[in-house]
Scaffold this active site. Structure first.
Site, PDB file in Angstrom:
ATOM      1  N   THR A 116     -61.266  55.583  35.122  1.00  0.00           N
ATOM      2  CA  THR A 116     -61.845  54.395  34.502  1.00  0.00           C
ATOM      3  C   THR A 116     -63.369  54.394  34.594  1.00  0.00           C
ATOM      4  O   THR A 116     -63.932  54.929  35.559  1.00  0.00           O
ATOM      5  CB  THR A 116     -61.314  53.137  35.222  1.00  0.00           C
ATOM      6  N   TYR A 140     -60.563  48.178  42.804  1.00  0.00           N
ATOM      7  CA  TYR A 140     -59.923  48.924  41.711  1.00  0.00           C
ATOM      8  C   TYR A 140     -60.719  50.193  41.392  1.00  0.00           C
ATOM      9  O   TYR A 140     -60.182  51.306  41.411  1.00  0.00           O
ATOM     10  CB  TYR A 140     -59.794  48.029  40.463  1.00  0.00           C
TER      11      TYR A 140
END
Ligand code: UDP
Length: 324
Positions: A116, A140
């Site tokens: 990501t 995250y």
């Protein structure tokens, strides 16, 4: 090719499964259906199991004998990762390490990893290249960055292991024929929220921050159609199968749209002049996050087919309207 796809019942995973299936690959999907759906798996068999269940996972590796693993199964909600970091480190990092260990025990050596742009954190440069410093600002992003470190070390130590880590920017849109799409009800993403507001599920859309140093004061993001992203995965797999070395690559179009531009396009596509109100900044949003995706284009020959915000939102709207 025989490909094991973890998280293949989820939004991005299901589009990749579709792309693999269309190319005639043999597929096994491994998913606990916590946020994925059985109906989203258009090709291959679904194994409904937990990633942390080493016994099941190992038996799948032994019996299905994949040539490669594509790993999508992960938690992805940033605010939740702040509240419950262990959930993220355990699933996104520890369970991935365990998957890698089992893969190597079973002599599976090719791996495509869902990473990501959140690994970059607050970036100063746009477009951002893969070599930019990694300073994730939430668990995250850190959980994905840690996994990337493990992958790099493993590939260095183990000649028979190669991987591509694909860093996704803002993935959006849906299958053009309307079979699959973003089905996660609690999604807080801008395009989904705008469309749900147009549908009347929310009274208004809040525009988080209008005083950023961008032309219209709202944040700029690089929205990539999920089918183009799926195509990047197919190319990454072909690259590894063809003997390519381990690589980290950004996945985005290399240019972005502001929140206001997205909202205007969502109004145009839906034909609904829904309420959109200026609101304070949301914590942790960089003003501009755009991919330098030259590596993906030059090394893998990726040619985006849907670099068109209107098409992205149209396919998302077609999908959203089908849902109750
Ligand atoms: N955004 C917004 N209102 C919303 C949801 C998102 O203004 O209801 C903004 C958000 O602050 C960011 C951009 O839209 O600047 C994209 O956010 P999203 O959550 O879709 O993706 P992110 O870039 O955070 O991964």
């Amino acid at each position: 090719m025989r490909v094991l796809v973890t998280g293949g019942a989820g939004y991005i995973g299901s589009h990749v499964v579709k792309a693999l299936g269309e190319r005639g690959h043999e597929i096994a999907v491994y998913d606990n259906l916590s946020s994925g759906n059985r109906w989203a798996v258009l090709y291959g068999d679904l194994i409904h199991a937990e990633l942390e269940d080493s016994n099941v996972l190992k038996s799948v590796l032994v019996n299905f004998k994949p040539d490669a693993v594509m790993h999508f199964a992960a938690h992805i909600i940033v605010p939740e990762s702040v509240r419950n970091p262990l959930k993220y480190y355990l699933n996104n990092t520890v369970n991935t390490i365990n998957l890698l260990r089992l893969m190597r025990e079973c002599n599976v050596g090719l791996f495509v990893f869902s990473s990501t742009a959140a690994v970059y954190g607050i970036v100063e440069t746009a477009p951002v290249p893969e070599g930019a410093p990694l300073h994730p600002i939430n668990p995250y992003g850190t959980s994905k960055m840690m996994t990337e470190s493990v992958l790099a070390d493993l590939a260095l130590a183990d000649q028979d292991f190669r991987y591509t880590s694909l860093r996704y920017f803002n993935v959006a849109g849906a299958d053009g024929s309307g079979r699959i799409g973003q089905a996660y009800r609690e999604s807080t993403h801008l395009i989904t929220r705008s469309l749900k507001t147009a549908k009347g599920e929310f009274p208004k859309l809040e525009i988080f921050g209008t005083d950023y140093p961008t032309p219209d004061g709202t944040c700029i993001r690089d929205y990539i159609h999920v089918d183009d992203l799926a195509d990047a995965h197919i190319l990454a797999l072909d690259y590894l199968t063809g003997g390519g070395g381990s690589q980290v690559m950004n996945c985005g179009y290399g240019h972005g749209y502001s929140v206001r531009q997205v909202v205007e396009m969502a109004k145009k596509v839906t034909g609904v002049d829904f309420r959109a109100e200026d609101a304070p900044r949301r914590e942790g949003d960089p003003p501009e996050l755009v991919a330098d995706s030259r590596k993906l284009k030059n090394m893998l020959g990726w040619k985006p087919g849907f670099d068109d915000l209107e098409y992205i939102i149209k396919t998302a709207w077609q999908w959203e309207r089908k849902r109750s």
